[in-house]
Motif scaffolding. Structure first.
Motif, PDB file in Angstrom:
ATOM      1  N   ILE A   1       0.970   4.216  -2.886  1.00  0.00           N
ATOM      2  CA  ILE A   1       0.612   5.602  -2.564  1.00  0.00           C
ATOM      3  C   ILE A   1       1.796   6.539  -2.831  1.00  0.00           C
TER       4      ILE A   1
ATOM      5  N   GLY B   1       1.633  12.025   1.688  1.00  0.00           N
ATOM      6  CA  GLY B   1       1.653  10.588   1.512  1.00  0.00           C
ATOM      7  C   GLY B   1       3.027   9.967   1.559  1.00  0.00           C
TER       8      GLY B   1
ATOM      9  N   HIS C   1       0.827  -1.206   0.000  1.00  0.00           N
ATOM     10  CA  HIS C   1       0.000   0.000   0.000  1.00  0.00           C
ATOM     11  C   HIS C   1       0.867   1.264   0.000  1.00  0.00           C
TER      12      HIS C   1
END
Length: 993
Positions: free
Chosen positions: A914, A926, A910
């Motif tokens: 991102i 992020g 993940h």
């Protein structure tokens, strides 16, 4: 000033890597390094200093011998003067290099002894003496003595008599202009100076501790007392100002005495009668009167004293400015004469004449620096008096509220000649003097129709109080570049930036997209002709390209036809041919003309924001290798009132005769310094490094006037704001552009008729003293805020504010927590939630291929840890006993570790995805994650604790059955069957549990 700060300021910028690392020495003390470790560190620092010191000494010795030979024979006087001056500067810098490093090592050892009061021998008294025998830079005075004497001979042949003379006799023999006279008479000050500096250092440390314990003033009385102390200190530190500074203490004491008997209630009638007096003379209730120093003084007398002080300061300022101006005019004439004599090839080209010219150069240089310092001192004198008067007027309105005068008198004060007049012509004359002494040569002017600028640019903020100091430092190395005739050192510049309703160019420049452009029309001075059409293109440096600015010129009356497309490139080419331009220049300019016209039509661009400022440029004429500009009085104006592309029919810029609303104008509170380099940008001149590291300038990465003005004035059109918008030093200027009547109360917007941005500065007027008090009673927390800031605005009173930056080093107030009414879940502060209705902040991100590779390496590091945990989990499962209770516990723990490993993989995947998106979009969001790593880390800790508890409980359980002396291994070997069928007890190893 502490030694660490002095070391940073006095160190030569291009030698910065070779000075002793005093900060690191203090850090090693905080790390509680023992004596052998600290000695090793000091020795490493000394080795680095020593190697550079020896190299520089050898270079200066070779240069000294070369100059000695050159002076003894005929040659160019100009060359001999320039080389001797450069040699003198390098020798002085090396002398300071040895002094600073000697003091740095000594103070580091002294600080270690002072911090650790142990039985170990004192480092400062014993180890320092050992170092002095190993390293030559500790004896820099003796090492450089011969070089100093020889350098003095270059300046004056009589300097051969210096050896053996006392310090006072040396100064008599040396020419007054010799800049190293102080170093020559410093040969016998070694030990005495160390004792003096040690005592001074202890005093500075005690003052530093006391300063840290000083209570910050809270009430107006405490602030008034603190200012009075600071003002008195400044007055005592400058004896020459003692008779000219405003008598703040006397005027303030009179105010306090008047306030004691005046009371706070107004005794004036609401109406006036022409046949009676409100306050008859000598009657009770008349204007307050006191006896001060034997004189009767009323409030009117206090105003007369203020007027007299203002008049006296005006006379002193005018006289000092006149003296400096006349001195500079005379100095410039003498500098011109010196320059002509130096370049005169018909005169004798001998070393003796070079020594004479060198003495004159030193004397003229000292006089120029002294006049510049006098002007800077005058500016401090003016600012100090201005602050005193402003404080006195505020105190008057606070102590005598019945007759407010702050706004009226401040307007009167700002119209005084010693504040309102422009004295920048002093810097122009001073720049001419330094330029003549440097013998600057002019470059070749570029007369092409199309002009390209490929350069490296960095931008800095400069506080207003430091503008003159920065100018004075720069003009000693670069002349003021004047593009038009006039007395001042600056020129008015207007730039109209173009964009569309989607703010496409704004967002492209914000994201630093490769190929993003900025388009503007610029003109210089008050006459809008000619107009420069400029296009700036951003390119990534890692690709081998650099950003470039291109421009061409058109007449002002052709701007509207050019923007709406009716003025074609063929007409522009014909006009250039009539002007006699070269065909190559015509083709290049027409190509840019077509590209800009196509961009305006395709993107539907139109005037959006105008920037206006006074620019002081420092540059050798037509030589762009080093160019520095300082923009002051910067303001941005909204310009989206003329249409877009083909709809532009009448005007292409705002009509200056139409008043501008406050919400359509923003003033920037700081000056903007731009340093533009060409060629070897990684190694700028030494003085440029000294300027940027001197503490007056603060770099603001990728600051843009266009982006700032668009974000403040066109908030409803932009999708993101620049990162510097939350800086506390520009907060008031941003809020001043807020729509009238917009006030915030705990993050909500309420309306107050006639609200103003700064009550203390602008809401006090005659007959208006009740409104401010009523408004404060109605809402104490209400304050004006720009929609761009909203709840993000960090003030001490506003709730829900967040901490912010302070580029100029001022104190930033802490943001209080949200009030009970504002529900904002942040997961204990692990997740940041932006305030409602605020725009995201963007920081320009430099993207290179290694950024993507770093993201992949991070992903692989997480996978490596997950594989490790998975391997441990599999091992536990294989070696666990499935039939026992302990084995079941081991399998549960292995399952927990397997889940943790799976979470590692999910988080890594993940985060990789991102971050990859954020990198591709050039966003600073992020890139870091707080909540999930802490969560899986806690899960891992819980799993390991579970394994530890299970092992500990098993060790406390019942012991296994006794062996009764039976050797089960031998018994198993005697059995005819396999070993695993023998009745061996199950072994439980702690590692397998």
């Amino acid at each position: 000033m502490k030694f660490g700060q002095a070391l940073e300021q006095e160190a030569r910028a291009d030698w910065a890597a070779h000075y002793v690392n005093y900060k690191r020495a203090k850090a090693r003390i905080k790390e509680k390094a023992d004596v052998p470790q600290y000695k090793t560190f000091i020795m490493e620092e000394c080795n680095r200093v020593e190697s550079f010191y020896r190299i520089m000494v050898e270079e200066l010795k070779r240069e000294s011998e070369a100059l000695k030979a050159l002076m003894n024979q005929s040659g160019s006087v100009e060359m001999m003067v320039n080389r001797s001056w450069k040699h003198t500067e390098d020798l002085g810098d090396l002398y300071d290099f040895g002094r600073l490093n000697h003091d740095g090592v000594r103070k580091s050892l002294k600080k270690y002894d002072k911090t650790f009061l142990t039985q170990q021998p004192k480092l400062q008294s014993q180890y320092l003496e050992e170092l002095k025998t190993q390293y030559k830079f500790f004896s820099f005075r003796e090492d450089l003595k011969d070089l100093l004497f020889q350098c003095a001979i270059f300046w004056n042949e009589d300097a051969t008599k210096l050896r053996g003379l006392r310090a006072s006799e040396i100064r008599e023999v040396l020419p007054a202009s010799f800049p190293l006279a102080g170093q020559l008479v410093d040969q016998k000050k070694m030990h005495s100076s160390e004792e003096t500096e040690t005592e001074a250092e202890s005093d500075d440390e005690d003052k530093g501790r006391k300063a840290g314990q000083i209570k910050v003033p809270q009430t107006e009385a405490e602030k008034d007392e603190q200012f009075e102390q600071q003002y008195t200190h400044q007055r005592l530190s400058k004896p020459e100002w003692n008779n000219f500074l405003a008598d703040y203490q006397k005027l303030n004491n009179i105010l306090k005495e008047l306030a004691k008997i005046a009371g706070v209630k107004s005794a004036f009638a609401p109406v006036a009668s022409l046949s009676m007096s409100d306050h008859p003379a000598a009657a009770y209730g008349a204007a307050p009167e006191i006896i001060y120093e034997g004189k009767r003084i009323k409030e009117d007398d206090w105003f007369k004293l203020v007027d007299k002080e203002v008049e006296d300061i005006s006379k002193v300022t005018d006289a000092e400015v006149t003296r400096v101006r006349s001195g500079l005019v005379s100095l410039r004439d003498r500098c011109e004469g010196w320059s002509k004599k130096t370049k005169d090839k018909s005169a004798a080209q001998t070393g003796a004449r070079a020594s004479v010219m060198l003495q004159q150069l030193g004397a003229l240089e000292q006089e120029a620096k002294q006049l510049g310092s006098d002007f800077l001192s005058l500016e401090k004198f003016v600012n100090l008096n201005f602050q005193a008067f402003e404080k006195l007027l505020k105190n008057h309105d606070r102590l005598l509220p019945n007759t407010p005068c702050h706004q009226f008198y401040m307007s009167k004060l700002r119209n005084q000649g010693w504040i309102r007049n422009d004295f920048s012509d002093v810097f122009v004359t001073l720049s001419d003097c330094h330029s003549l002494l440097r013998q600057d040569s002019t470059g070749q002017q570029n007369t092409d129709a199309k002009q390209d600028f490929v350069r490296n640019t960095k931008k800095y903020w400069v506080a207003t109080e430091h503008v003159s100091s920065v100018k004075h430092l720069i003009l000693q190395h670069l002349p003021v570049f004047k593009m038009s005739s006039g007395g001042g050192d600056s020129q008015l510049i207007n730039s109209v930036y173009f964009d569309n309703r989607q703010m496409q160019l704004y967002h492209g420049r914000m994201d630093k997209t490769p190929g993003a452009i900025a388009l503007r029309l610029r003109w210089y001075g008050t006459e809008c002709n000619p107009v420069f059409v400029e296009r700036k293109t951003h390119l990534d440096a890692w690709t081998g390209n650099v950003s470039v600015k291109e421009r061409f010129t058109i007449d002002e009356e052709l701007c509207v036809p050019f923007l709406n497309g009716s003025y074609t490139v063929n007409e522009y080419a014909d006009e250039m041919r009539r002007q006699g331009k070269k065909e190559a220049d015509i083709q290049s300019a027409c190509k840019l003309f077509s590209q800009v016209a196509r961009a305006i039509e395709s993107k539907q661009l139109g005037p959006t924001v105008r920037t206006q400022y006074m620019r002081t440029a420092f540059q050798i004429p037509f030589d762009a290798s080093v160019r520095i500009s300082l923009d002051t009085n910067l303001c941005m104006v909204r310009e989206d009132c003329c249409g877009y592309a083909s709809t532009i029919t009448e005007r292409w810029r705002r009509d200056e005769r139409v008043p501008v609303k406050a919400s359509e104008l923003t003033h920037f509170p700081h000056a903007v310094l731009e340093v533009k380099l060409q060629g070897d940008v990684e190694n700028p001149p030494v003085w440029v490094k000294d300027l940027l590291e001197g503490g007056w300038c603060t770099e603001v990465y990728k600051f843009s006037k266009f982006i700032h003005g668009s974000a403040v004035l066109l908030t409803e059109l932009v999708a993101a704001a620049p990162y510097w918008i939350d800086d506390v030093s520009i907060r008031d200027s941003v809020n001043a552009s807020a729509p009238k009547g917009a006030l915030t109360k705990r993050g909500n917007t309420v309306a107050f008729p006639g609200a103003k941005a700064d009550d203390d500065a602008s809401s006090i007027s005659f007959g208006d003293g009740v409104r401010k008090e009523r408004r404060a009673n109605e809402d104490e927390d209400a304050e004006e805020a720009h929609p761009l800031l909203g709840q993000m605005r960090p003030t001490g009173n506003q709730k829900g504010a967040r901490a912010t930056t302070d580029f100029l080093g001022r104190q930033t107030p802490k943001a209080p927590r949200n009030p009970p009414g504002d529900v904002e879940c942040t997961c204990c502060g692990l997740i940041q939630v932006e305030g409602a209705g605020t725009l995201p902040r963007k920081v320009p991100v430099r993207i290179e291929p290694k950024t993507f590779f770093a993201n992949e390496r991070t992903f692989l590091a997480w996978l490596h840890m997950s594989v490790t945990l998975g391997g441990i989990s599999s091992a536990l499962t294989v070696f666990a006993d499935n039939d026992s209770k302990e084995g079941a516990g081991v399998q549960i723990m292995s399952l927990a570790l397997t889940l943790v490993a799976a979470m590692f993989i999910l988080h890594a995947s993940h985060s990789f995805y991102i971050r990859r998106l954020s990198i591709r979009k050039r966003e600073d969001a992020g890139l870091d994650q707080i909540a999930f790593p802490i969560f899986i880390g806690c899960t891992l800790v819980v799993s390991l604790l579970g394994i530890l508890i299970a092992n500990f409980s098993e060790s406390l359980g019942p012991a296994p059955p006794p062996h009764n002396g039976t050797n089960w291994t031998l018994l198993a070997l005697e059995q005819p069957g396999p070993i695993e069928q023998s009745p061996l007890p199950t072994a439980h190893h702690p590692l397998l549990n």
